[in-house]
Design a protein around this motif. Structure first.
Motif, PDB file in Angstrom:
ATOM      1  N   GLU A 104       0.838  -1.213   0.000  1.00 39.44           N
ATOM      2  CA  GLU A 104       0.000   0.000   0.000  1.00 39.44           C
ATOM      3  C   GLU A 104       0.872   1.263   0.000  1.00 39.44           C
ATOM      4  OE1 GLU A 104      -3.948  -1.945   2.152  1.00 39.44           O
ATOM      5  OE2 GLU A 104      -2.398  -0.993   3.381  1.00 39.44           O
ATOM      6  N   LEU A 105       1.916   1.213   0.819  1.00 37.52           N
ATOM      7  CA  LEU A 105       2.850   2.352   0.847  1.00 37.52           C
ATOM      8  C   LEU A 105       3.454   2.558  -0.543  1.00 37.52           C
ATOM      9  CD1 LEU A 105       4.639   4.478   2.387  1.00 37.52           C
ATOM     10  CD2 LEU A 105       6.279   2.619   2.769  1.00 37.52           C
ATOM     11  N   ALA A 106       3.873   1.450  -1.168  1.00 37.47           N
ATOM     12  CA  ALA A 106       4.497   1.543  -2.502  1.00 37.47           C
ATOM     13  C   ALA A 106       3.519   2.159  -3.505  1.00 37.47           C
ATOM     14  CB  ALA A 106       4.947   0.164  -2.959  1.00 37.47           C
ATOM     15  N   THR A 107       2.280   1.717  -3.467  1.00 41.12           N
ATOM     16  CA  THR A 107       1.284   2.247  -4.413  1.00 41.12           C
ATOM     17  C   THR A 107       1.074   3.744  -4.192  1.00 41.12           C
ATOM     18  OG1 THR A 107       0.213   0.108  -4.274  1.00 41.12           O
ATOM     19  CG2 THR A 107      -1.073   1.857  -5.288  1.00 41.12           C
ATOM     20  N   GLN A 108       1.010   4.127  -2.914  1.00 37.22           N
ATOM     21  CA  GLN A 108       0.797   5.536  -2.583  1.00 37.22           C
ATOM     22  C   GLN A 108       1.967   6.401  -3.082  1.00 37.22           C
ATOM     23  OE1 GLN A 108       1.095   6.341   1.636  1.00 37.22           O
ATOM     24  NE2 GLN A 108      -0.286   8.114   1.525  1.00 37.22           N
ATOM     25  N   VAL A 109       3.187   5.962  -2.817  1.00 34.43           N
ATOM     26  CA  VAL A 109       4.363   6.750  -3.214  1.00 34.43           C
ATOM     27  C   VAL A 109       4.477   6.807  -4.737  1.00 34.43           C
ATOM     28  CG1 VAL A 109       6.896   6.862  -3.122  1.00 34.43           C
ATOM     29  CG2 VAL A 109       5.594   6.276  -1.061  1.00 34.43           C
ATOM     30  N   GLU A 110       4.269   5.665  -5.379  1.00 28.49           N
ATOM     31  CA  GLU A 110       4.357   5.649  -6.851  1.00 28.49           C
ATOM     32  C   GLU A 110       3.331   6.594  -7.466  1.00 28.49           C
ATOM     33  OE1 GLU A 110       3.970   1.470  -7.565  1.00 28.49           O
ATOM     34  OE2 GLU A 110       6.002   1.126  -6.783  1.00 28.49           O
ATOM     35  N   ARG A 111       2.120   6.582  -6.913  1.00 30.41           N
ATOM     36  CA  ARG A 111       1.061   7.473  -7.430  1.00 30.41           C
ATOM     37  C   ARG A 111       1.478   8.945  -7.261  1.00 30.41           C
ATOM     38  NH1 ARG A 111      -2.428   9.540  -4.111  1.00 30.41           N
ATOM     39  NH2 ARG A 111      -2.468   7.784  -2.653  1.00 30.41           N
TER      40      ARG A 111
ATOM     41  N   MET B  87      22.843   6.517  -7.646  1.00 32.33           N
ATOM     42  CA  MET B  87      23.092   7.917  -7.280  1.00 32.33           C
ATOM     43  C   MET B  87      21.962   8.485  -6.427  1.00 32.33           C
ATOM     44  SD  MET B  87      24.776   9.320 -10.841  1.00 32.33           S
ATOM     45  CE  MET B  87      24.440  11.045 -10.541  1.00 32.33           C
ATOM     46  N   THR B  88      20.735   8.119  -6.759  1.00 33.40           N
ATOM     47  CA  THR B  88      19.605   8.661  -6.002  1.00 33.40           C
ATOM     48  C   THR B  88      19.621   8.136  -4.575  1.00 33.40           C
ATOM     49  OG1 THR B  88      18.379   8.788  -8.068  1.00 33.40           O
ATOM     50  CG2 THR B  88      17.091   8.994  -6.054  1.00 33.40           C
ATOM     51  N   ARG B  89      19.897   6.846  -4.439  1.00 32.60           N
ATOM     52  CA  ARG B  89      20.014   6.274  -3.083  1.00 32.60           C
ATOM     53  C   ARG B  89      21.112   6.978  -2.292  1.00 32.60           C
ATOM     54  NH1 ARG B  89      17.340   1.689  -1.989  1.00 32.60           N
ATOM     55  NH2 ARG B  89      16.414   0.760  -3.835  1.00 32.60           N
ATOM     56  N   MET B  90      22.262   7.134  -2.931  1.00 31.91           N
ATOM     57  CA  MET B  90      23.402   7.745  -2.242  1.00 31.91           C
ATOM     58  C   MET B  90      23.057   9.166  -1.800  1.00 31.91           C
ATOM     59  SD  MET B  90      27.205   8.347  -3.736  1.00 31.91           S
ATOM     60  CE  MET B  90      27.313   6.839  -4.629  1.00 31.91           C
ATOM     61  N   ARG B  91      22.419   9.899  -2.692  1.00 32.55           N
ATOM     62  CA  ARG B  91      22.094  11.293  -2.380  1.00 32.55           C
ATOM     63  C   ARG B  91      21.071  11.387  -1.249  1.00 32.55           C
ATOM     64  NH1 ARG B  91      21.626  13.437  -8.610  1.00 32.55           N
ATOM     65  NH2 ARG B  91      23.861  13.751  -8.966  1.00 32.55           N
TER      66      ARG B  91
ATOM     67  N   ALA C 155      10.830   6.779  -7.403  1.00 33.82           N
ATOM     68  CA  ALA C 155       9.753   6.229  -6.558  1.00 33.82           C
ATOM     69  C   ALA C 155      10.247   4.976  -5.828  1.00 33.82           C
ATOM     70  CB  ALA C 155       8.527   5.900  -7.408  1.00 33.82           C
ATOM     71  N   ARG C 156      10.959   4.133  -6.556  1.00 32.76           N
ATOM     72  CA  ARG C 156      11.457   2.892  -5.950  1.00 32.76           C
ATOM     73  C   ARG C 156      12.360   3.197  -4.748  1.00 32.76           C
ATOM     74  NH1 ARG C 156      12.723   0.013 -10.622  1.00 32.76           N
ATOM     75  NH2 ARG C 156      14.907   0.620 -10.717  1.00 32.76           N
ATOM     76  N   VAL C 157      13.249   4.163  -4.938  1.00 33.57           N
ATOM     77  CA  VAL C 157      14.166   4.517  -3.847  1.00 33.57           C
ATOM     78  C   VAL C 157      13.378   5.116  -2.678  1.00 33.57           C
ATOM     79  CG1 VAL C 157      16.137   5.956  -3.191  1.00 33.57           C
ATOM     80  CG2 VAL C 157      16.084   4.873  -5.457  1.00 33.57           C
ATOM     81  N   LEU C 158      12.440   5.989  -2.982  1.00 35.30           N
ATOM     82  CA  LEU C 158      11.660   6.615  -1.913  1.00 35.30           C
ATOM     83  C   LEU C 158      10.849   5.586  -1.129  1.00 35.30           C
ATOM     84  CD1 LEU C 158      10.125   9.948  -3.283  1.00 35.30           C
ATOM     85  CD2 LEU C 158      11.674   9.667  -1.332  1.00 35.30           C
ATOM     86  N   VAL C 159      10.275   4.627  -1.833  1.00 32.88           N
ATOM     87  CA  VAL C 159       9.498   3.587  -1.141  1.00 32.88           C
ATOM     88  C   VAL C 159      10.398   2.888  -0.116  1.00 32.88           C
ATOM     89  CG1 VAL C 159       8.357   1.343  -1.416  1.00 32.88           C
ATOM     90  CG2 VAL C 159       7.835   3.202  -3.015  1.00 32.88           C
ATOM     91  N   ASP C 160      11.588   2.536  -0.535  1.00 34.43           N
ATOM     92  CA  ASP C 160      12.524   1.866   0.380  1.00 34.43           C
ATOM     93  C   ASP C 160      12.843   2.720   1.601  1.00 34.43           C
ATOM     94  OD1 ASP C 160      12.797  -0.330  -1.140  1.00 34.43           O
ATOM     95  OD2 ASP C 160      14.976  -0.159  -1.410  1.00 34.43           O
TER      96      ASP C 160
ATOM     97  N   ASP D 149       7.509  16.118   0.079  1.00 35.26           N
ATOM     98  CA  ASP D 149       8.849  15.620  -0.251  1.00 35.26           C
ATOM     99  C   ASP D 149       9.021  15.496  -1.767  1.00 35.26           C
ATOM    100  OD1 ASP D 149       9.155  15.448   2.467  1.00 35.26           O
ATOM    101  OD2 ASP D 149       9.076  13.257   2.569  1.00 35.26           O
ATOM    102  N   ALA D 150       8.002  14.945  -2.428  1.00 38.67           N
ATOM    103  CA  ALA D 150       8.094  14.762  -3.880  1.00 38.67           C
ATOM    104  C   ALA D 150       8.198  16.124  -4.573  1.00 38.67           C
ATOM    105  CB  ALA D 150       6.888  13.984  -4.396  1.00 38.67           C
ATOM    106  N   ALA D 151       7.409  17.069  -4.096  1.00 30.83           N
ATOM    107  CA  ALA D 151       7.452  18.409  -4.720  1.00 30.83           C
ATOM    108  C   ALA D 151       8.848  19.019  -4.565  1.00 30.83           C
ATOM    109  CB  ALA D 151       6.390  19.305  -4.095  1.00 30.83           C
TER     110      ALA D 151
END
Ligand code: RAT
Ligand code: ZN
Length: 414
Positions: free
Chosen positions: A8-15, A337-341, A374-379, A399-401
Motif C-alpha cells: 500500500e505504501l508503494a502504491t501511494q508513493v508511486e502514485r 546515485m539517487t540512493r546515495m544522495r 519512486a522505488r528509492v523513496l518507497v525503500d 517531499d516529492a514536490a
C-alpha cells in the motif's frame, strides 16, 4: 495515520511521484519562438546523439558518409541498426519506444513511415503541451548561449516569452575558450583584451549583465573539463573568480557547474564524440569555501565522483546537487546515485533533470526517472515505517514536490 502494508505504501508513493509536476531544470529545448531550434518528432528522436554513438558501433560506412545524408536517411539507418537488426534495449533506444507508446502509437507494427505520418499532423504549439502533459512537466529550463548565432539573433530581435520556458545563461566559450572569445566580445563592442585586467573584467561583467537581463536568466552555467582547477592560473579560474562569480553574487543567481566532460574524444562523431573523465573535486570544495555568499548548482559526469559530491553537499549549504547527467542517466546508475544522495544528503537535492534535446524526450526521460526515484523513496519510507514513524499523504507530496523542483526553487531563492 497509517501507511498500511508495504504494498500500500508503494502504491501511494508511486502514485504521488508519478503525478507530481516537475520543473525540469536543465534541457536543450527552446521556447517555440526559436522556431526550428526546438527539435521534435520521430526523426529528431532517432538522430539523437546518444543513439548516433550507439549506431556507429554497427555501421561500417565512413563517418563522413553518414554526416552527408539527410536527417531522414540517418534516422532510417539508425532505426534499422538499433531497432530492427538488434533489440533496442539500451536506455536511449528504450526511450524512443517509451515515448511512442505513451503517445499511443502501435509499436507492434514497427512501421516507421506510419509513425512519420502520425507526427506530420501535429502543430508544434499543441505538441509542446502534449509532451509536457505526458511527462508531467510544469516548467522547462532552456540552455541559452549568446555565442550561438542562431539563438543570438532571436534574442536580439526580441519575442514574447512562453511562460513555461525559463532561461539559463550558458557561457562555455567565455570560460573555456577565452582566447577565441576575446575577438567575439570585441566585435560586439566590449573593450576586452586577453589579460584579465580591471578593464577587461568590468567589460566581461557588462556583457554578463546585459545578457542576464535580456534573457531573464535564472542561473548561469558552464560545463568544465577534467583539467579545471581552482584556484589556478587558468583563464577559466580567473574569469570565474573575478568576473562571473561576483556577477552571480550581485544578481543573486546560482552558477551551475557541470563537471567531467572530456570534449571530443572522437571528433568524427561530432556531437556524439564527447567522453567522460574524473574531476578534481577539490576545485569545487575550494570554490564553495572561498565564495560562501555564492550559490553553486552542480552535477558531475563521472560515476567515481558522485560520493565526493554528496559529501561536499554535506559541508556546504551553498552547493545544490542536481541531475543524473548524460552517461549517468541509465536506470542502474540513477538508482545508485539517487540512493546515495537521499541517504547522505536527504531531500535538499534535485535528483534529476532531463537534458532533453528533443521535446518528445520529456516523456521518456521523466517516466523512466520517476520510476527509479519512486522505488528509492518507497525503500527509504519503508525503513521509517519499521521504526513506528508514519507519513501523511501531505508529507509525501511535500517531499516529492521538493525533489521535483521545489528544493531547486528554494535554493535559488524563488
Ligand atoms: O547530454 C547532452 O545532451 C550533452 O550533449 C551535453 O549537451 C550536456 O548535457 C551539456 O549540457 O553540456
Ligand atoms: Zn545538457
Amino acid at each position: 495515520m497509517s501507511n498500511g502494508t508495504h504494498a500500500e505504501l508503494a502504491t501511494q508513493v508511486e502514485r504521488i511521484v508519478a503525478s507530481t509536476e516537475v520543473y525540469d531544470i536543465h534541457t536543450h529545448l527552446y521556447d517555440p519562438a526559436f522556431g526550428e531550434l526546438l527539435l521534435w518528432g520521430i526523426d529528431d528522436l532517432l538522430v539523437y546523439h546518444y543513439l548516433v554513438a550507439e549506431a556507429f558501433r554497427y555501421f561500417e560506412m565512413p563517418y563522413e558518409k553518414f554526416w552527408g545524408l539527410s536527417k531522414t536517411q540517418q534516422a532510417d539507418l539508425i532505426w534499422d541498426a538499433l531497432f530492427l537488426k538488434n533489440s533496442p534495449i539500451s536506455e536511449a533506444c528504450r526511450g524512443v519506444l517509451t515515448t511512442l507508446n505513451a503517445l499511443g502509437l502501435d509499436l507492434k507494427r514497427r512501421d516507421l513511415p506510419a509513425v512519420r505520418k502520425w507526427f506530420a499532423q501535429w502543430k508544434v504549439e499543441d505538441y509542446i503541451s502534449k509532451c509536457m502533459e505526458l511527462g508531467r512537466v510544469r516548467r522547462i529550463s532552456m540552455t541559452n548561449s549568446p555565442f550561438d548565432d542562431a539563438e543570438y539573433s532571436v534574442w536580439e530581435k526580441g519575442f514574447k516569452r512562453d511562460e513555461r520556458f525559463t532561461a539559463a545563461l550558458r557561457i562555455d566559450p567565455l570560460l573555456i575558450a577565452w582566447g577565441d572569445t576575446v575577438p567575439i566580445l570585441a566585435k560586439w563592442g566590449y573593450q576586452v583584451g586577453v589579460s584579465l585586467n580591471d578593464k577587461t573584467i568590468s567589460e566581461v561583467r557588462r556583457f554578463l549583465e546585459r545578457w542576464t537581463k535580456k534573457i531573464d536568466a535564472q542561473y548561469l552555467m558552464v560545463s568544465l573539463g577534467p583539467d579545471f582547477d581552482f584556484p589556478s592560473n587558468q583563464y577559466s579560474a580567473g574569469l570565474l573568480e573575478k568576473g562571473v562569480l561576483p556577477h552571480c553574487h550581485d544578481f543573486g543567481l546560482p552558477m551551475a557547474l557541470m563537471f567531467g566532460v572530456k570534449r571530443q574524444v572522437n571528433p568524427q562523431l561530432r556531437l556524439a564524440g564527447d567522453g567522460v573523465a574524473r574531476t578534481k573535486m577539490s576545485a569545487l570544495e575550494n570554490l564553495c569555501a572561498r565564495f560562501p555568499e555564492n550559490k553553486f548548482l552542480v552535477t558531475v559526469l563521472a560515476r567515481e565522483n558522485q560520493h565526493e559530491l554528496c559529501v561536499l553537499a554535506r559541508k556546504f549549504r551553498n552547493l545544490h546537487i542536481f541531475g543524473c547527467w548524460w552517461f549517468t542517466n541509465i536506470p542502474y546508475i540513477v538508482e545508485e546515485m539517487t540512493r546515495m544522495r537521499l541517504e547522505l544528503v536527504g531531500l535538499s537535492v534535485t535528483p534529476q533533470h532531463s537534458d532533453a534535446r528533443v521535446l518528445d524526450q520529456l516523456i521518456y526521460k521523466w517516466q523512466h526517472s520517476r520510476k527509479v526515484i519512486a522505488r528509492v523513496l518507497v525503500d527509504k519510507y519503508a525503513d521509517l515505517v519499521t521504526t513506528g514513524w508514519q507519513l501523511s499523504e501531505a508529507e509525501i507530496k511535500r517531499d516529492a514536490a521538493n525533489l521535483f523542483g521545489g528544493a531547486f526553487e528554494r535554493f535559488c531563492g524563488k
